[in-house]
Design a protein around this motif. Structure first.
Motif, PDB file in Angstrom:
ATOM      1  N   UNK A 196     -18.573 -22.496  35.081  1.00 32.61           N
ATOM      2  CA  UNK A 196     -17.181 -22.369  35.657  1.00 32.61           C
ATOM      3  C   UNK A 196     -17.081 -22.632  37.028  1.00 32.61           C
ATOM      4  N   UNK A 197     -16.400 -23.753  37.442  1.00 30.92           N
ATOM      5  CA  UNK A 197     -16.069 -24.041  38.657  1.00 30.92           C
ATOM      6  C   UNK A 197     -15.224 -23.424  39.646  1.00 30.92           C
ATOM      7  N   UNK A 198     -15.113 -23.511  40.845  1.00 24.54           N
ATOM      8  CA  UNK A 198     -13.863 -22.973  41.650  1.00 24.54           C
ATOM      9  C   UNK A 198     -12.524 -22.968  41.129  1.00 24.54           C
ATOM     10  N   UNK A 199     -12.244 -24.174  40.463  1.00 18.31           N
ATOM     11  CA  UNK A 199     -11.022 -24.516  40.002  1.00 18.31           C
ATOM     12  C   UNK A 199     -10.943 -24.571  38.699  1.00 18.31           C
ATOM     13  N   UNK A 200     -11.680 -23.988  37.811  1.00 19.64           N
ATOM     14  CA  UNK A 200     -11.627 -24.139  36.445  1.00 19.64           C
ATOM     15  C   UNK A 200     -11.764 -22.466  35.978  1.00 19.64           C
ATOM     16  N   UNK A 201     -11.184 -22.226  34.678  1.00 16.36           N
ATOM     17  CA  UNK A 201     -11.161 -21.234  34.071  1.00 16.36           C
ATOM     18  C   UNK A 201     -11.962 -20.983  32.834  1.00 16.36           C
ATOM     19  N   UNK A 202     -12.614 -20.008  32.411  1.00 17.21           N
ATOM     20  CA  UNK A 202     -13.519 -19.942  31.290  1.00 17.21           C
ATOM     21  C   UNK A 202     -12.612 -19.173  30.155  1.00 17.21           C
ATOM     22  N   UNK A 203     -12.507 -20.068  29.253  1.00 21.17           N
ATOM     23  CA  UNK A 203     -11.674 -19.569  28.202  1.00 21.17           C
ATOM     24  C   UNK A 203     -12.426 -19.376  26.848  1.00 21.17           C
ATOM     25  N   UNK A 204     -11.900 -18.171  26.226  1.00 16.12           N
ATOM     26  CA  UNK A 204     -12.456 -18.044  24.830  1.00 16.12           C
ATOM     27  C   UNK A 204     -11.578 -18.829  23.907  1.00 16.12           C
ATOM     28  N   UNK A 205     -12.005 -19.619  23.158  1.00 18.75           N
ATOM     29  CA  UNK A 205     -11.386 -20.593  22.340  1.00 18.75           C
ATOM     30  C   UNK A 205     -10.809 -19.931  20.917  1.00 18.75           C
ATOM     31  N   UNK A 206      -9.521 -19.627  20.690  1.00 19.45           N
ATOM     32  CA  UNK A 206      -9.300 -19.207  19.456  1.00 19.45           C
ATOM     33  C   UNK A 206      -8.774 -20.388  18.470  1.00 19.45           C
ATOM     34  N   UNK A 207      -8.553 -21.425  19.070  1.00 20.67           N
ATOM     35  CA  UNK A 207      -8.169 -22.711  17.980  1.00 20.67           C
ATOM     36  C   UNK A 207      -8.086 -23.946  18.772  1.00 20.67           C
ATOM     37  N   UNK A 208      -8.562 -24.880  18.085  1.00 23.94           N
ATOM     38  CA  UNK A 208      -8.456 -26.136  18.785  1.00 23.94           C
ATOM     39  C   UNK A 208      -7.845 -27.457  17.447  1.00 23.94           C
ATOM     40  N   UNK A 254     -17.093 -22.220  21.208  1.00 26.24           N
ATOM     41  CA  UNK A 254     -16.659 -20.877  21.469  1.00 26.24           C
ATOM     42  C   UNK A 254     -16.018 -20.535  22.804  1.00 26.24           C
ATOM     43  N   UNK A 255     -16.431 -21.190  23.680  1.00 29.75           N
ATOM     44  CA  UNK A 255     -15.873 -21.208  25.434  1.00 29.75           C
ATOM     45  C   UNK A 255     -15.685 -22.453  25.888  1.00 29.75           C
ATOM     46  N   UNK A 256     -14.726 -22.623  26.623  1.00 27.27           N
ATOM     47  CA  UNK A 256     -14.699 -24.051  27.339  1.00 27.27           C
ATOM     48  C   UNK A 256     -14.400 -23.565  29.116  1.00 27.27           C
ATOM     49  N   UNK A 257     -14.903 -24.210  29.887  1.00 21.25           N
ATOM     50  CA  UNK A 257     -14.543 -24.176  31.258  1.00 21.25           C
ATOM     51  C   UNK A 257     -13.543 -25.116  31.449  1.00 21.25           C
ATOM     52  N   UNK A 258     -12.190 -24.897  31.564  1.00 19.30           N
ATOM     53  CA  UNK A 258     -11.059 -25.635  31.676  1.00 19.30           C
ATOM     54  C   UNK A 258     -10.575 -25.643  33.099  1.00 19.30           C
ATOM     55  N   UNK A 259     -10.318 -26.775  33.439  1.00 20.98           N
ATOM     56  CA  UNK A 259      -9.780 -27.145  34.990  1.00 20.98           C
ATOM     57  C   UNK A 259      -8.415 -26.503  34.965  1.00 20.98           C
ATOM     58  N   UNK A 260      -8.005 -25.863  35.875  1.00 17.27           N
ATOM     59  CA  UNK A 260      -6.562 -25.193  35.972  1.00 17.27           C
ATOM     60  C   UNK A 260      -5.482 -26.267  35.755  1.00 17.27           C
ATOM     61  N   UNK A 261      -5.700 -27.403  36.125  1.00 19.59           N
ATOM     62  CA  UNK A 261      -4.574 -28.674  36.075  1.00 19.59           C
ATOM     63  C   UNK A 261      -4.473 -28.996  34.522  1.00 19.59           C
ATOM     64  N   UNK A 291      -5.863 -27.839  12.297  1.00 15.51           N
ATOM     65  CA  UNK A 291      -6.296 -27.378  13.413  1.00 15.51           C
ATOM     66  C   UNK A 291      -7.705 -26.558  12.973  1.00 15.51           C
ATOM     67  N   UNK A 292      -8.719 -26.588  13.957  1.00 21.26           N
ATOM     68  CA  UNK A 292      -9.909 -25.815  13.690  1.00 21.26           C
ATOM     69  C   UNK A 292      -9.812 -24.439  14.484  1.00 21.26           C
ATOM     70  N   UNK A 293     -10.162 -23.368  13.514  1.00 20.42           N
ATOM     71  CA  UNK A 293     -10.102 -21.947  14.246  1.00 20.42           C
ATOM     72  C   UNK A 293     -11.561 -21.787  14.584  1.00 20.42           C
ATOM     73  N   UNK A 294     -11.685 -21.038  15.617  1.00 23.00           N
ATOM     74  CA  UNK A 294     -12.953 -20.863  16.249  1.00 23.00           C
ATOM     75  C   UNK A 294     -13.770 -19.498  15.956  1.00 23.00           C
ATOM     76  N   UNK A 295     -12.842 -18.449  15.676  1.00 25.90           N
ATOM     77  CA  UNK A 295     -13.218 -17.252  15.660  1.00 25.90           C
ATOM     78  C   UNK A 295     -12.735 -16.508  14.234  1.00 25.90           C
ATOM     79  N   UNK A 296     -12.173 -17.417  13.517  1.00 27.53           N
ATOM     80  CA  UNK A 296     -11.514 -16.801  12.161  1.00 27.53           C
ATOM     81  C   UNK A 296     -10.361 -15.821  12.037  1.00 27.53           C
ATOM     82  N   UNK A 297      -9.785 -15.528  13.360  1.00 29.95           N
ATOM     83  CA  UNK A 297      -8.464 -14.532  13.577  1.00 29.95           C
ATOM     84  C   UNK A 297      -7.433 -15.336  13.443  1.00 29.95           C
ATOM     85  N   UNK A 298      -7.266 -15.939  12.224  1.00 32.91           N
ATOM     86  CA  UNK A 298      -5.948 -16.826  12.184  1.00 32.91           C
ATOM     87  C   UNK A 298      -4.686 -15.970  12.169  1.00 32.91           C
ATOM     88  N   UNK A 299      -3.540 -16.847  12.831  1.00 35.52           N
ATOM     89  CA  UNK A 299      -2.592 -16.146  13.091  1.00 35.52           C
ATOM     90  C   UNK A 299      -2.390 -15.033  14.309  1.00 35.52           C
TER      91      UNK A 299
END
Length: 314
Positions: free
Chosen positions: A25-37, A103-110, A304-312
Motif C-alpha cells: 500500500x503506497x502513500x496515496x493508495x488504500x488496501x481494499x478487501x474485495x467483496x466482488x469484481x 482477495x485484496x487490492x491496493x487501490x489508488x485513491x483517484x 460478477x465474480x464474488x471473492x468471499x462468497x458473501x453474496x448480497x
C-alpha cells in the motif's frame, strides 16, 4: 493472498487460481478487501493480448478493473477513506499487473468512491467501468441535451444499459439496439428498442425520420457506417469500440478513472436513477468460467465474480 492470475497471453485456460504476493500500500493508495469484481469484455481482450500495444503487461497479471469492497487500511497520505469504509473502484493503471480478481487490492485513491448504500456488493461492482464509460461519453464527449434523440448500441449490455438510464435522466429520447429477447429489458430501462441486423437503418429511421442527434457506439466495424448515416445535421458520433470512428468525423473514447465522476454515479444510484442488473455470479476460483461466459456475448447487464462468497452483503 488468493487471486486469479495469468503468466502469458491466451484463452481462459491461462487463468490460474492460487497464491500471489500481498499488495503493498503506497502513500496515496488504500488496501481494499474485495467483496466482488465485475467482468468486462476488456478483461479477456487484455488476457488475449489485444491491448498489448496500449497496456504493457507485467506478468503474472491479475485481471480485473472493477471492484466493490471494504477499506482495510488507508495509505499514509490518505484522508478520504478510513478502515471499514465501503468503496467501489475502477482500479486501472497504465500497465497490466495488479487487478481486482483477488482477495485484496491496493487501490489508488483517484480510482475510488464510496459504495452506493442501496446496492449489494455484487451490484456495486458492476457500476464503475460501465457507469464511468456511459457518464463520460454522454455528458462529456457527446454532451447530450434535453430533447435530443440518442442511439445507443448494445443497449442491454453493461455499458449500454447504464447509458440508456443516464440518457433518459438527461432528458433525451433513447433508441437502443438489442436482440429481440432483450427488448422488454431495454423498455424497462426507458429506451425504445430496435433489433440488430439487416434493416437496422430503416428501423431507426422509422422511429427518428430526421435522424438522431447523437450515437453511442459500443460495437464498431460496419456499425460505424450505419451510425454515421443515421446522424441528423450537426449530429455527433462517439465509439468506445473502434478508433476508426475518427474517419467518420466522430470521436474515440477510452474511459478513465475519475473519483468525482464515480462519486456522482454513486449519488445517482442512491437516487434510483441508475440500477445495475447482475445476470450471473461466479466464485473467484471460477473466474475462467466467468470469462468464457462474457466472451459468448449478448450478456444482459453484468457478470460478477464474488471473492468471499458473501453474496448480497451490504
Amino acid at each position: 493472498m488468493k487471486a486469479i492470475s495469468y503468466a502469458r497471453y491466451g484463452g481462459p485456460e491461462v487463468l490460474e487460481y492460487g497464491e500471489v504476493r500481498d499488495p503493498r500500500v503506497g502513500p496515496d493508495s488504500v488496501l481494499v478487501k474485495v467483496r466482488a469484481a465485475a467482468v468486462n469484455p476488456v478483461d479477456w481482450k487484455c488476457r488475449d493480448g489485444h491491448l498489448d500495444a496500449l497496456l504493457q503487461p507485467v506478468f503474472p497479471v491479475v485481471p480485473g478493473w472493477d471492484l466493490s469492497g471494504v477499506v482495510v487500511r488507508p495509505g499514509a497520505s490518505v484522508t478520504e477513506f478510513a478502515a471499514g469504509d465501503e468503496v467501489i473502484g475502477y482500479v486501472r493503471e497504465d500497465f497490466l499487473s495488479r487487478g481486482t480478481f483477488a482477495e485484496y487490492v491496493a487501490a489508488p485513491v483517484r480510482t475510488l468512491a464510496r459504495k452506493p448504500r442501496n446496492l449489494t456488493h455484487e451490484e456495486a461492482a458492476g457500476l464503475p467501468l460501465t457507469g464511468l464509460t456511459a457518464y463520460q461519453v454522454l455528458l462529456k464527449a457527446l454532451r447530450v441535451q434535453r430533447g435530443e434523440t440518442v442511439l445507443v448500441h448494445a443497449a442491454a449490455g453493461g455499458v449500454g444499459s447504464i447509458a440508456v438510464q443516464l440518457g433518459r435522466h438527461l432528458g433525451a429520447r433513447v433508441v437502443g439496439t438489442a436482440g429481440e429477447h432483450h427488448h422488454d429489458f431495454v423498455r424497462a430501462l426507458g429506451g425504445e428498442p430496435v433489433a440488430y441486423g439487416e434493416g437496422l437503418a430503416e428501423r431507426v429511421r422509422g422511429l427518428a425520420p430526421e435522424g438522431v442527434d447523437a450515437v453511442f457506439d459500443t460495437v464498431g466495424g460496419e456499425t460505424l457506417t450505419v451510425s454515421a448515416n443515421l446522424l441528423a445535421p450537426g449530429g455527433r458520433l462517439v465509439s468506445i469500440a473502434d478508433a476508426d470512428v475518427v474517419g467518420y468525423g466522430g470521436r474515440y473514447c477510452f474511459v478513465r478513472p475519475d473519483a468525482d465522476d464515480l462519486l456522482r454515479l454513486t449519488e445517482l444510484a442512491e437516487q434510483g436513477v441508475v440500477t445495475v442488473h447482475v445476470s450471473e455470479t461466479f466464485p473467484l476460483e471460477r473466474a475462467a468460467d466467468a470469462h468464457r461466459r462474457s466472451q459468448e456475448g449478448h450478456t444482459r447487464g453484468k457478470i460478477v465474480v464474488t471473492v468471499d462468497g458473501e453474496e448480497g452483503r451490504t
